[in-house]
Design an enzyme around this catalytic site. Structure first.
Site, PDB file in Angstrom:
ATOM      1  N   SER A  83      -8.525  42.145  35.466  1.00 55.50           N
ATOM      2  CA  SER A  83      -7.524  42.866  34.667  1.00 55.50           C
ATOM      3  C   SER A  83      -7.551  42.383  33.216  1.00 55.50           C
ATOM      4  CB  SER A  83      -6.124  42.625  35.266  1.00 55.50           C
ATOM      5  OG  SER A  83      -5.855  41.229  35.278  1.00 55.50           O
ATOM      6  N   GLY A  84      -6.753  43.054  32.397  1.00 51.99           N
ATOM      7  CA  GLY A  84      -6.436  42.577  31.051  1.00 51.99           C
ATOM      8  C   GLY A  84      -7.609  42.310  30.120  1.00 51.99           C
ATOM      9  N   ILE A  85      -7.487  41.215  29.387  1.00 54.84           N
ATOM     10  CA  ILE A  85      -8.449  40.857  28.345  1.00 54.84           C
ATOM     11  C   ILE A  85      -9.840  40.618  28.947  1.00 54.84           C
ATOM     12  CG2 ILE A  85      -8.999  39.093  26.605  1.00 54.84           C
ATOM     13  CD1 ILE A  85      -5.906  38.641  26.357  1.00 54.84           C
ATOM     14  N   GLY A  86      -9.904  39.940  30.086  1.00 56.10           N
ATOM     15  CA  GLY A  86     -11.194  39.634  30.724  1.00 56.10           C
ATOM     16  C   GLY A  86     -11.945  40.893  31.100  1.00 56.10           C
ATOM     17  N   TYR A 110       3.845  26.533  30.139  1.00 57.57           N
ATOM     18  CA  TYR A 110       2.731  27.376  29.707  1.00 57.57           C
ATOM     19  C   TYR A 110       2.203  26.884  28.361  1.00 57.57           C
ATOM     20  CZ  TYR A 110       0.148  31.517  28.138  1.00 57.57           C
ATOM     21  OH  TYR A 110      -0.826  32.366  27.668  1.00 57.57           O
ATOM     22  N   ILE A 137     -17.691  35.261  32.276  1.00 61.73           N
ATOM     23  CA  ILE A 137     -16.265  35.391  31.930  1.00 61.73           C
ATOM     24  C   ILE A 137     -15.420  35.194  33.190  1.00 61.73           C
ATOM     25  CG2 ILE A 137     -14.529  36.885  30.830  1.00 61.73           C
ATOM     26  CD1 ILE A 137     -16.895  38.625  29.818  1.00 61.73           C
ATOM     27  N   SER A 138     -14.358  34.393  33.092  1.00 62.06           N
ATOM     28  CA  SER A 138     -13.462  34.234  34.247  1.00 62.06           C
ATOM     29  C   SER A 138     -12.282  35.208  34.133  1.00 62.06           C
ATOM     30  CB  SER A 138     -12.951  32.783  34.316  1.00 62.06           C
ATOM     31  OG  SER A 138     -12.182  32.466  33.175  1.00 62.06           O
TER      32      SER A 138
HETATM   33  P1  NAD Z   1      -3.948  39.161  33.098  1.00 55.68           P
HETATM   34  O1  NAD Z   1      -2.908  38.637  34.021  1.00 55.68           O
HETATM   35  O2  NAD Z   1      -4.272  40.595  33.114  1.00 55.68           O
HETATM   36  O3  NAD Z   1      -5.320  38.354  33.278  1.00 55.68           O
HETATM   37  C1  NAD Z   1      -5.417  37.034  33.763  1.00 55.68           C
HETATM   38  C2  NAD Z   1      -6.514  37.016  34.801  1.00 55.68           C
HETATM   39  O4  NAD Z   1      -6.737  35.681  35.283  1.00 55.68           O
HETATM   40  C3  NAD Z   1      -6.132  37.869  36.018  1.00 55.68           C
HETATM   41  O5  NAD Z   1      -7.177  38.780  36.287  1.00 55.68           O
HETATM   42  C4  NAD Z   1      -5.968  36.843  37.118  1.00 55.68           C
HETATM   43  O6  NAD Z   1      -6.309  37.354  38.402  1.00 55.68           O
HETATM   44  C5  NAD Z   1      -6.940  35.768  36.664  1.00 55.68           C
HETATM   45  N1  NAD Z   1      -6.729  34.488  37.357  1.00 55.68           N
HETATM   46  C6  NAD Z   1      -5.567  33.811  37.565  1.00 55.68           C
HETATM   47  N2  NAD Z   1      -5.809  32.711  38.304  1.00 55.68           N
HETATM   48  C7  NAD Z   1      -7.152  32.684  38.553  1.00 55.68           C
HETATM   49  C8  NAD Z   1      -8.018  31.797  39.248  1.00 55.68           C
HETATM   50  N3  NAD Z   1      -7.541  30.707  39.879  1.00 55.68           N
HETATM   51  N4  NAD Z   1      -9.348  32.065  39.279  1.00 55.68           N
HETATM   52  C9  NAD Z   1      -9.844  33.163  38.659  1.00 55.68           C
HETATM   53  N5  NAD Z   1      -9.065  34.053  38.000  1.00 55.68           N
HETATM   54  C10 NAD Z   1      -7.740  33.807  37.945  1.00 55.68           C
HETATM   55  O7  NAD Z   1      -3.476  38.726  31.642  1.00 55.68           O
HETATM   56  P2  NAD Z   1      -4.277  38.633  30.248  1.00 55.68           P
HETATM   57  O8  NAD Z   1      -3.271  38.884  29.212  1.00 55.68           O
HETATM   58  O9  NAD Z   1      -5.511  39.428  30.272  1.00 55.68           O
HETATM   59  O10 NAD Z   1      -4.626  37.060  30.204  1.00 55.68           O
HETATM   60  C11 NAD Z   1      -5.918  36.557  29.914  1.00 55.68           C
HETATM   61  C12 NAD Z   1      -5.795  35.258  29.125  1.00 55.68           C
HETATM   62  O11 NAD Z   1      -5.158  35.522  27.878  1.00 55.68           O
HETATM   63  C13 NAD Z   1      -4.951  34.183  29.821  1.00 55.68           C
HETATM   64  O12 NAD Z   1      -5.581  32.930  29.667  1.00 55.68           O
HETATM   65  C14 NAD Z   1      -3.650  34.210  29.048  1.00 55.68           C
HETATM   66  O13 NAD Z   1      -2.997  32.957  29.065  1.00 55.68           O
HETATM   67  C15 NAD Z   1      -4.149  34.565  27.662  1.00 55.68           C
HETATM   68  N6  NAD Z   1      -3.130  35.131  26.776  1.00 55.68           N
HETATM   69  C16 NAD Z   1      -2.396  36.231  27.153  1.00 55.68           C
HETATM   70  C17 NAD Z   1      -1.415  36.726  26.306  1.00 55.68           C
HETATM   71  C18 NAD Z   1      -0.564  37.905  26.683  1.00 55.68           C
HETATM   72  O14 NAD Z   1       0.484  38.104  26.074  1.00 55.68           O
HETATM   73  N7  NAD Z   1      -0.965  38.751  27.625  1.00 55.68           N
HETATM   74  C19 NAD Z   1      -1.183  36.108  25.077  1.00 55.68           C
HETATM   75  C20 NAD Z   1      -1.949  35.004  24.703  1.00 55.68           C
HETATM   76  C21 NAD Z   1      -2.919  34.522  25.568  1.00 55.68           C
END
Ligand code: NAD
Length: 308
Positions: free
Chosen positions: A12-15, A152, A7-8
């Site tokens: 934080s967050g979803i990952g 985006y 997982i990349s």
């Molecule tokens: P988040 O900001 O908590 O997580 C995003 C993660 O990606 C962060 O940990 C960040 O450090 C990492 N990241 C950014 N650039 C990177 C790189 N070059 N190499 C490795 N890691 C990198 O936000 P999230 O909401 O958990 O987002 C996760 C995914 O879900 C994203 O692809 C986002 O577009 C998608 N998403 C989010 C939402 C929302 O509302 N939060 C809605 C739809 C989709």
């Protein structure tokens, strides 16, 4: 044997949440490689992983924007990747005139080419073994454009086109692709965007556009996160279901409250129903700020798209 899941973006967050959930699978079906760009941020993940750390979960460095980092990470994994989850991503909001091309390219480098880079690296192994699953965290913005999210949304549309195309070829190799499409999710994502926006000046943008962005869009967006935003846990449940499915779907939306908006595109292939409706929601409907998407059932929409 457990399936190896890479997982990349797990700091934080979803990952982070997904890595922890899979590592705690009661049936121990997964060996999780939770990766992040900056290992200095691994504490939260490690604390949440608890006793799974070093057992069903390992942490590794991976910057999706770097060929070297990807090669280095994959060489450290014993065995092959069975499930790749392209989760790393970033947002960008604001009037187009005020955003630099460099900022836009950075979004594509991360959201689109970051996923492509990882897929290129794991695909030969998956093809050789004739098995594999590639999961992509897309967005409802991969299906519909949203005001002031032009770049985006474009990066997520790019993912949708790329992976739908690839799915046709990979079916022949028994490799599945799944695009997961959440609506707003309450993670650091929104906070990071708002922080960017609060200091940005959007040079070259006319006052009328700036007014729409700051006084209409931003409050509406905040309200949308508050009213229909999902928790990362909700989204992760949907992703876990997709990963454990015997016949994974190509697309999986996680927030049912978005279905009416998405339907507008299918109902009218000219596209104008979607554009006009969302325009009306933002610029005309006084109830939007209070009711979020419930506005879809109030009198401000054409009758034929109102849910019964
Ligand atoms: P988040 O900001 O908590 O997580 C995003 C993660 O990606 C962060 O940990 C960040 O450090 C990492 N990241 C950014 N650039 C990177 C790189 N070059 N190499 C490795 N890691 C990198 O936000 P999230 O909401 O958990 O987002 C996760 C995914 O879900 C994203 O692809 C986002 O577009 C998608 N998403 C989010 C939402 C929302 O509302 N939060 C809605 C739809 C989709």
């Amino acid at each position: 044997a457990p399936r190896t899941v890479l997982i990349s973006g797990c700091s934080s967050g979803i990952g982070l949440e997904l890595a922890v959930q899979l590592a705690h699978d009661p049936k121990k079906r997964y060996q999780v490689v939770a990766t992040m760009r900056d290992l200095g941020k691994k504490e939260t993940l490690e604390a949440a992983a608890g006793e799974a750390l070093g057992q069903t979960l390992t942490v590794a460095q991976l910057d999706v924007c770097s060929d070297e980092s990807v090669a280095q990470c994959l060489s450290c994994i014993q065995g092959e990747v069975d499930v790749l989850v392209n989760n790393a991503g970033m947002g960008l909001v604001g009037p187009l005139e005020g955003l630099s091309l460099a900022a836009m390219q950075n979004v594509f480098d991360t959201n689109f080419f970051g996923a492509v880079r990882l897929v290129k690296a794991v695909l030969p192994g998956m093809k050789r073994r004739r098995q594999g699953h590639i999961v992509v965290i897309s967005s409802v913005m991969g299906l519909q454009g949203v005001i002031f999210n032009d770049v985006y949304a474009a990066s997520k549309f790019a993912l949708e086109g790329f992976f739908e195309s690839l799915a046709i070829q990979l079916l022949q190799f028994n490799i599945f692709i799944s695009l997961v499409e959440p609506g707003p999710v309450v993670t650091e994502f929104e906070g990071k965007l708002l922080a960017q926006v609060s200091t940005a000046e959007f040079p070259g943008t006319d006052p009328e556009t700036l007014h729409y962005f700051r006084d209409l869009y931003l409050p509406a967006s905040r309200e949308l996160f508050r009213s229909v935003g999902q928790s990362p846990q909700d989204v992760v449940q949907a992703i876990v279901n997709v990963i454990s499915s015997a016949r994974p779907p190509l697309r999986r939306q996680t927030n049912i409250r978005y279905s009416p908006l998405i339907m507008l595109k299918t109902v009218d292939s000219s596209g104008s129903l979607y554009v006009r409706t969302t325009h009306r929601l933002l610029f005309r409907c006084p109830r939007l700020l209070n009711l979020g998407l419930q506005c879809l059932s109030c009198g401000c929409l054409p009758t034929r798209v109102r849910p019964r």
